[in-house]
Each structure stands twice: as C-alpha cells, then as structure tokens.
Design a protein around this motif. Structure first.
Motif, PDB file in Angstrom:
ATOM      1  N   SER A  67      63.749  83.365  31.229  1.00 61.78           N
ATOM      2  CA  SER A  67      65.085  83.688  30.735  1.00 61.78           C
ATOM      3  C   SER A  67      66.229  83.152  31.588  1.00 61.78           C
ATOM      4  N   HIS A  68      65.922  82.316  32.557  1.00 64.71           N
ATOM      5  CA  HIS A  68      67.034  81.718  33.331  1.00 64.71           C
ATOM      6  C   HIS A  68      66.529  80.469  34.049  1.00 64.71           C
ATOM      7  N   ILE A  69      66.756  79.309  33.436  1.00 60.98           N
ATOM      8  CA  ILE A  69      66.418  78.058  34.117  1.00 60.98           C
ATOM      9  C   ILE A  69      67.502  77.013  33.871  1.00 60.98           C
ATOM     10  N   HIS A  70      67.354  75.905  34.592  1.00 57.87           N
ATOM     11  CA  HIS A  70      68.212  74.731  34.415  1.00 57.87           C
ATOM     12  C   HIS A  70      67.259  73.563  34.156  1.00 57.87           C
ATOM     13  N   LEU A  71      66.987  73.308  32.881  1.00 59.71           N
ATOM     14  CA  LEU A  71      65.940  72.355  32.513  1.00 59.71           C
ATOM     15  C   LEU A  71      66.216  70.939  33.004  1.00 59.71           C
ATOM     16  N   ASN A 247      68.264  78.384  28.822  1.00 61.25           N
ATOM     17  CA  ASN A 247      68.959  77.550  29.795  1.00 61.25           C
ATOM     18  C   ASN A 247      70.211  78.273  30.273  1.00 61.25           C
ATOM     19  N   MET A 248      70.601  77.995  31.506  1.00 60.55           N
ATOM     20  CA  MET A 248      71.762  78.695  32.054  1.00 60.55           C
ATOM     21  C   MET A 248      72.899  77.753  32.403  1.00 60.55           C
ATOM     22  N   ASP A 249      72.750  76.473  32.042  1.00 58.88           N
ATOM     23  CA  ASP A 249      73.905  75.579  32.021  1.00 58.88           C
ATOM     24  C   ASP A 249      73.865  74.930  30.657  1.00 58.88           C
ATOM     25  N   GLU A 390      73.337  88.091  35.208  1.00 59.93           N
ATOM     26  CA  GLU A 390      72.343  87.289  35.914  1.00 59.93           C
ATOM     27  C   GLU A 390      72.415  87.586  37.417  1.00 59.93           C
ATOM     28  N   HIS A 391      71.281  87.904  38.003  1.00 62.58           N
ATOM     29  CA  HIS A 391      71.055  88.056  39.446  1.00 62.58           C
ATOM     30  C   HIS A 391      71.267  89.478  39.976  1.00 62.58           C
ATOM     31  N   ILE A 392      72.500  90.028  39.907  1.00 61.49           N
ATOM     32  CA  ILE A 392      72.759  91.407  40.380  1.00 61.49           C
ATOM     33  C   ILE A 392      72.134  91.625  41.769  1.00 61.49           C
ATOM     34  N   SER A 457      62.936  82.504  37.042  1.00 66.35           N
ATOM     35  CA  SER A 457      62.875  81.809  38.324  1.00 66.35           C
ATOM     36  C   SER A 457      64.217  81.217  38.736  1.00 66.35           C
ATOM     37  N   ASP A 458      65.095  80.951  37.742  1.00 68.16           N
ATOM     38  CA  ASP A 458      66.292  80.145  37.999  1.00 68.16           C
ATOM     39  C   ASP A 458      65.882  78.739  38.467  1.00 68.16           C
ATOM     40  N   TRP A 459      64.712  78.274  37.986  1.00 66.29           N
ATOM     41  CA  TRP A 459      64.270  76.908  38.304  1.00 66.29           C
ATOM     42  C   TRP A 459      65.411  75.924  38.114  1.00 66.29           C
TER      43      TRP A 459
HETATM   44 ZN   LIG Z   1      70.986  79.622  37.556  1.00 70.06          ZN
END
Ligand SMILES: [Zn+2]
Length: 558
Positions: A67-71, A247-249, A390-392, A457-459
């Motif tokens: 639920s949070h990556i930058h492909l 994606n987060m961007d 996101e993150h907290i 992961s925020d990969w």
């Molecule tokens: Zn991120």
C-alpha cells in the motif's frame, strides 16, 4: 457449471473469509475465484484442461497489497549501486571506484540506499567527504529514505548549484560558511537539480519531486527506456507476491506508460497512481486530480487519490514536531502546508470524492493532517472517505484517539521502525525525546484503538519483499527503555498486507480475501507459516504469484 482454469490443492489456505478462515484448495476461472474448500469439493470444478498445482502443504494467501511504494524509482534502483550496507569511507570509495569503471559513460555516478553514517559514525556526509571518495567524476548518493541527496563538488558544478539556487519552501540546498553548497541537499526541491543531470533525466522521480510531466515531453526513446524500468519494477513486485500496489508519487506520464504496458499485456500487478499535490500548487489543480480519476479507473490501473507531503523525515530534522528536537533545540522542523491551506485542500478534495493520503511523520504533521480531515468532515459531513495517513512515526497522546474518531486508515511500515531491525535507533536523546518513544512507530497501539492498519515497505526506501516486513511486525527487536512492545500477531500482520489493503482502496468486495467471486489474486509461500517460529517468518518467500488468474511469478513449483 463453470470449469476451473487452475486448481491449487493440498494448500494451507488462510482465506480471511467466513467460518474458520481456512481451506485446502481453491479453483480459479476467468480471472476470478471459482471455489474454495476441501480438495474433494474443489476437484468437482476440474475439467480436461484444468491446470492442477500442488501447494504441498504450504501457506496460500490472498495476493499481497503493497500500500505504499514508488514503482518508477524502485524499478530504476534495481540496477544501481546500493550502498545500504556501507558504513565507512574506505568501503564506499572502493565500491564507487569499481562502479565508476563499470559506468564509463554515465554523466553522474549515482548510488542509492545511504544511511546517515555512510562515511563512518559521526562523520557528516558532505561534498568534501564525497570528493575524497570520488574526486574526478560527478557522484551523488541518495539517502535510503529518499529525503536527502548528497553530491560531490563535480556533481554540484554539473547541476549548477555549487553557489546555491532558489528552492521551494521545505527544501534546502545547505550552504557552508565558505558561501558554497556543502553537498547536502534536503528534499526533492533541492536535489532535483542533480537528478536532472542523471542518465534518466530525473523522470523517474518527477512524480515525487513535482507531480508534473516531463518538460520537454519524453522522446520515443526515453519513453521506451522508462517503460523498460517500469516493467522491471512490475516483475520485481510479482516476484515478492504483490498483486496490487498503491503508488505514492504520481503524474500523468506514469499512468500513460503503465496503460501502454497494460495494452501490451505486461501489467503484472494492479496499481493505483495518485495525483501528487504540492504546497505551491494552486487549489484549482485538484481539477487535474479529478481528470486523472476520470481517465484511469479500471480494476488494473486507476487513480482517484491525492498524495501530499506534510513534512519530511526525523533523521534530517525535516519532520514537523510539536516541540524542538533534542539535538536541534532551535528547530521543530516545519509543516509543508499552512493549516489554512491544508484544510482548504482537504475540504475541497473530500467534497470532490477524492481519497486523501498524506505523508506525516512528525507529531505536528500528524496533528495537522488530522485537523485537515476534521475540517473536511465539519464542512462536508461524515462520509466513507477512508483518508489515509502515511508513516505516523511520532504521535502525540492526545491525537491517538482522533485516528479512530475520524475513521483514518493508518499506513505504516514495520521495517522503518527501529524495532524492525533494519535502521538502528538514533542515539539516546538525539532525535526523539524519551516521552515520545512510547507512541513512536506505534503500530500495535494504534491498531488496538480499532484503526484500520495497512502495511507496506515504501520501496525503494526498504526492500519491497513482503515476508521480511511481516517478520519484523511479528518478531520485533526488543529495544528496552521507553520503547514500547509493538509486536503484532501473525494474522493481523498478514491482514494488513491483504484484506485491509483492499479496504483502504474501497475494493474489499473484490479482493484481499480468498472467497468465490473475488479476483484470482493469490500467492503460495515457501513454508507453512503455522509451523514456522515467529522469528523465522521473515525468512519465508513467495513460490508462486497469480494475479487476475494469470501466473505472474513462478519459482518453479508449478
Ligand atoms: Zn513514500
């Protein structure tokens, strides 16, 4: 009666469906789940052409929802020099020189994964230190968290920022007493100058730095190169069992490339790409977010979500705190939006039916984000908005109950926490006050208040492999002191990577559980997780991934 395309039998299914939530076998047909049950019951759906896969007693789960990556940057960084295991200047120098010999034509030698002790504990990373590592060619290295880039003198000269440049609020080209840039570039608005000089021209990070499309437009060759990077990223996701990514961007460019990849039959995972709204964007840019949603809304590729950054990261002092950092007594960091501006965006976006996801790491950024969601609710009434934070990483006790009250989805990353075992806790009294630790990275404490919790992961911040993140959640490192035990139970941790991810994207009726009618998205693991010690869960891997009824990764079981 419909006949199965694929049957998986002899599995230990964790379905997140009704009853015991367990089953032995599953049948897939036409991209959906046809039947779930005992081997005998599921075999009823077998036809002459049905492919039967023996799961050999291993765990079978719904496909992972990351639920949070930058492909784009994740895909690009697969082929880059990774310095995440280097912690002294000598090692860095030898690895960079070796890389330099392999990359004679790269305009900038670009490395990734740096920790803040890259050149040795207590030694600052600056252009002088990097010049010693690589004196003759432009060299830049990205922090693992992607919030700081460090550049040597030739790289600063090439980017035209050795003497400084104007950057947007919240970013900083750190200047030295000599009037020249130190080489430390805080946040995207500062480091985009260097990215623009790299082989990829910084297109991979445009969705992050500005949310805009390439200017001038990418050439056909550049588009082809960028699609190859995205394809590599998708293959990597399939390999780790991911069947959906958030994606987060975002920008239109990435969606265009991904929809071309989809048309070519290579979209190995479903994906959502948001509209990235920056603090300097006029409010009317929300119309572009609506246009993005209108244009991209399939089960495979969609938008409909807004991404904002409310602050930076604690390690560089750019996370927004309610009171000064212990080691920077003059600084609280700064939120990237004023409360008025942020609240207006939340009200308008919520009214438009957009979901909002906000990067908020410091306790002031989290509070500001909650205030924005409260403002939206006050203006528009309570609706099923599922806005995310996101993150907290740092949370004020007064704000803990507000997450539940405002129906916020908490999006957290087990491997970012010091108890995750990947990042060392900061030295005592450096970054966090002692009384902030009990509610820092407090996944379990937040979960226990009834907040929907999703994991990721925020990969490429940390590796995208799912099992190591779950392993960190169920068997955290014991830190002692004022750190609290944030251990999760296995079922909860798995759910945060499957069913809860589906909830977060409003798709709980289509995916995230192994029940008939849902998408045929699933994974077979290397082990039966029920018979693995919790400390070893992170060592399990994915053997087979199926997305939409199609095998997207096979380690050799089928
Ligand atoms: Zn991120």
């Amino acid at each position: 009666m419909t006949v199965a395309d694929i049957i998986i039998e002899n599995g230990r299914l964790i379905t997140f469906g009704g009853g015991t939530g367990r089953a032995e076998a599953i049948a897939l047909a036409e991209g959906h789940i046809l039947a779930v049950g005992t081997n005998a019951a599921v075999r009823e759906t077998k036809g002459p052409d049905t492919r039967v896969i023996d799961a050999q007693g291993k765990t079978v789960l719904p496909g992972f929802i990351e639920s949070h990556i930058h492909l784009f940057s994740g895909g690009l960084e697969l082929a880059m020099l990774d310095l995440s295991t280097s912690h002294d200047a000598e090692t860095v120098a030898s690895r960079v020189r070796e890389y330099s010999a392999q990359q004679p034509d790269a305009p900038v030698l670009y490395a990734i994964g740096a920790h803040y002790d890259l050149l040795g504990a207590g030694r600052p990373i600056d252009r002088h230190g990097l010049d010693r590592v690589m004196p003759d060619r432009p060299f830049a290295v990205m922090a693992a968290d992607h919030h700081t880039l460090w550049a040597n003198t030739p790289a600063l000269e090439l980017a035209g920022i050795l003497h400084g440049a104007t950057v947007p609020e919240g970013s900083e080209i750190v200047m030295g007493a000599d009037g020249l840039a130190t080489g430390e570039l805080l946040e995207a608005g500062a480091y985009e100058y260097v990215l623009a000089t790299t082989a990829s021209g910084g297109r991979d990070l445009l969705g992050m730095t500005t949310g805009n499309d390439p200017v001038p437009s990418a050439t056909p060759e550049q588009r082809a190169a960028d699609k190859a990077i995205l394809r590599a990223g998708l293959r990597h996701l399939a390999k780790t069992g991911v069947t959906t990514f958030h994606n987060m961007d975002g920008n239109f460019y990435q969606l265009e490339l991904l929809s071309e990849i989809e048309a070519e039959g290579d979209l190995l995972c479903r994906g959502q790409v948001p509209f990235h709204f920056k603090n300097y964007d006029p409010i009317d840019r929300l119309d572009e977010a609506a246009e993005m949603q209108r244009r991209y809304n399939s089960d495979w590729l969609w938008s409909g979500r807004l991404k904002l950054f409310h602050d930076g990261v604690v390690e560089s002092g750019t996370a927004a705190m309610l009171r000064p950092y212990p080691n920077w007594p003059d600084s609280t960091g700064a939120p990237l939006f004023t409360p008025e501006q942020f609240n207006e965006i939340c009200v308008r976006a919520d009214e438009m039916g957009l979901q909002i996801s906000v990067h908020a790491i410091g306790d002031a950024a989290v509070r500001g984000t909650l205030d924005g969601y409260a403002a939206a609710r006050a203006a528009n009434g309570a609706r099923d908005s599922r806005h995310r934070i996101e993150h907290i990483e740092v949370l004020h006790p007064d704000d803990l109950p507000r997450l539940r009250e405002l129906d916020v989805v908490a999006s957290m990353q087990p491997l970012h926490a010091p108890w995750g075992g990947l990042f060392a806790p900061s030295d005592e009294g450096q970054i966090l006050h002692e009384d902030q630790k009990p509610l820092a990275y407090a996944c379990q404490t937040i979960r226990e208040t009834g907040v929907p919790m999703i994991f990721s992961s925020d990969w490429p911040v940390v590796p995208v492999e799912v099992l190591p993140s779950i392993g960190a959640a169920v068997a955290p490192k014991h830190l002692g002191g004022n750190w609290t035990d944030q251990r999760q139970n296995l079922r909860d941790a798995l759910e945060s990577y499957t069913a809860m991810g589906a909830y977060a994207e409003f798709n709980e009726s289509k995916k995230g559980r192994l029940v008939p009618g849902m998408f045929a998205d699933l994974v077979i693991l290397s082990d039966d997780l029920d018979s693995v010690a919790l400390k070893d869960v992170g060592k399990a891997s994915v053997q087979l991934t199926i997305c939409g009824g199609r095998v997207t990764y096979d380690a050799g079981v089928a």
